[in-house]
Design an enzyme around this catalytic site. Structure first.
Site: not given
Ligand code: 16G
Ligand code: MG
Length: 504
Positions: A64, A278, A370, A458-462, A467
């Site tokens: 992404s 993406d 979002e 919040r802890p980032s999910g990526t 954050r």
């Molecule tokens: C991912 C999620 C998006 C969310 C982002 C948050 C999908 C397809 N994508 O890109 O929706 O806003 O993670 O990222 O679900 P973060 O947890 O690092 O803040």
């Molecule tokens: Mg994307």
């Protein structure tokens, strides 16, 4: 399934020892060089999921909006939706299994999920334009074929296009043809039909400049342009011939830096938008006549779409129930406008499309976005762009008029590095911190110092960071509140490295 063959092939895609990855908000995501084994194993898992659901499953290779060096993978469920949560757990177990355990974990999953191993399996694959994506998608294919699955490799696709293909195939073509041509035809036909009665015509209304983030969106929009040439004229920028993917451009850059991407020529009042790498996010923006930059984010997109639908329902006297779903990142002004002016009910969920999607399904008409520009079924920048353009044309709205629906509260997002971000847990759709002790009290006390203010962490999910979000009545206050909250996180949640500096 020939387990011995799987073990043999698995050794060719060996897992780097000690590497632990998590199927996160949007699949696995990390440096491309660490992902070969994950790709092979997701090929295996897609076959199991396909056997279990007796349906076609999708595998998308993309990271992404992440930098070009990263990559990632996610599975797409039969109705074009995100993978079911119980299978996310299976995915994590399989990805982290040591080499000698792969067979056992596969059998475990098959047993737990009651997979009929005799069943046929079919998987479709798509990938983004990253240099690493082609080889990684070959590893997915290796996993599929060695476990006896059939596949179709679509090659380069946007993420939403792969979701579309999966849905079409599982509904026997009723939704549309499972080809890129079918996708272009379906979307552009709807757009052309809808804009037939458009109030707005003339060059100025029809021109849209698109920053493609140097990614897949450029290739696909270029192909698609011819299908709706009469209704809309788009000019593409950052098409990937010179710049790097997502570098100083794209929806994420524009939203988080609150400034235009490099590589686009913008004249005052021209409508511009950015996709991400993406093409599942979209953000609009423009310069006004005084040279001020205005950002139109996912919240304002949701407002435009829901106002339009609400008006249509009133016009035809229908009383379908309509709801808007947002996350904690939604600007306070947008929530207030929707609830108080539009009288549309608004709900807040955790971050991540799947959470919003789930909630939106409770309504006859559920609209979700979002703030970062992810919206609709799986987030589709191309279809979102067309719906926005159609509404603007039908209502005869300029981008300034759209922007003027409400004024965003100034806001700031920051990142804090901590030793273990999981020490932060949250509740109330991520708006309140439960742990570590004292953090929420500290945030509450800081928020009290500013007007119209709100903040959460919040802890980032990526990414491996925490954050911080803050909004207040002025940019100065929002910046200062965000900074003070960052310091509280750093002190109370085990910050590492240099402590947060103001103005960063
Ligand atoms: C991912 C999620 C998006 C969310 C982002 C948050 C999908 C397809 N994508 O890109 O929706 O806003 O993670 O990222 O679900 P973060 O947890 O690092 O803040
Ligand atoms: Mg994307």
């Amino acid at each position: 399934m020939d387990l011995d063959a799987i073990t043999k092939h698995s050794a060719l895609h060996a897992k780097p020892s000690g590497l632990i990855l998590q199927y996160g908000t949007a699949g696995f995501r990390t440096k491309a060089e660490h992902l070969d084994h994950v790709m092979f194993r997701m090929g295996l898992l897609a076959v199991l999921r396909s056997k279990q659901t007796k349906s076609t499953i999708g595998v998308m290779v993309t990271a992404s909006h992440n930098p070009e060096e990263d990559n990632g993978v996610k599975l797409v469920d039969p109705l074009g939706e995100m993978l079911a949560p119980s299978w996310e757990e299976h995915a994590t177990c399989l990805a982290n299994a040591e080499e000698q355990d792969v067979q056992r974990v596969l059998l475990d999953i098959s047993e737990k999920a009651a997979v009929d191993l005799q069943q046929d399996a079919f998987v479709v694959i798509g990938r983004d334009t990253r240099p690493s994506s082609e080889k990684l998608s070959q590893s997915v294919i290796d996993g599929i074929t060695v476990s006896g699955g059939q596949f179709h490799d679509y090659g380069l696709l946007t993420t939403p296009q792969l979701h579309y293909m999966v849905y079409c195939r599982n509904t026997q073509g009723q939704y549309g043809k499972a080809t890129t041509e079918g996708y272009y035809q379906k979307l552009s036909k709807a757009f052309v039909e809808l804009t037939k009665q458009a109030f707005c015509s003339g060059d100025e209304c029809l021109l849209l400049k698109v920053d493609c983030a140097n990614g897949i969106g450029a290739l696909k929009l270029r192909e698609m342009k011819n299908y709706f040439s009469r209704g809309l004229s788009i000019q593409l920028f950052n098409v990937g011939t010179t710049g790097k993917l997502n570098h100083l451009c794209g929806a994420d850059f524009v939203k988080s830096h609150q400034k235009p991407p490099q590589g686009i020529e913008m004249k005052p009042n021209e409508r511009c938008c950015s996709f991400d790498g993406d093409a599942d996010r979209i953000i609009y923006y423009y310069y006004d006549a005084d040279g001020h930059f205005h950002l139109i984010d996912g919240d304002k997109i949701a407002t435009l779409i829901s106002s339009f639908l609400k008006e249509l329902l009133l016009e035809i006297g229908e009383s379908l129930n309509i709801g808007v779903v947002q996350t904690a990142y939604a600007n306070g002004s947008s929530t207030r406008y929707l609830e108080e002016v539009m009288k549309v009910p608004v709900y807040c969920t955790k971050t991540g499309v799947k959470h919003l999607h789930h909630k939106a399904q409770e309504f006859d008409i559920g609209i979700y976005f979002e703030a970062n520009g992810h919206g609709t079924a799986a987030g589709d920048a191309i279809s979102d762009m067309l719906v926005i353009e159609a509404i603007l044309a039908l209502k005869g709205l300029t981008i300034q008029q759209w922007d003027a629906l409400y004024t965003d509260l100034p806001n700031r997002q920051l990142k804090v590095k901590v030793a273990d971000r999981q020490v932060i847990s949250t509740t109330d759709a991520e708006r309140k911190a439960v742990t570590p002790p004292g953090l929420q009290e500290a945030i509450d006390n800081l928020v009290k110092k500013y007007k119209l203010s709100r903040a959460f962490v919040r802890p980032s999910g990526t990414e491996d960071i925490v954050r911080v979000y803050a909004e207040a009545d002025s940019q100065e206050s929002a910046d200062s509140l965000a900074h003070e909250v960052s310091l509280a996180v750093f002190q109370l949640a085990g910050g590492v490295g240099e402590s947060p500096q103001p103005g960063l």
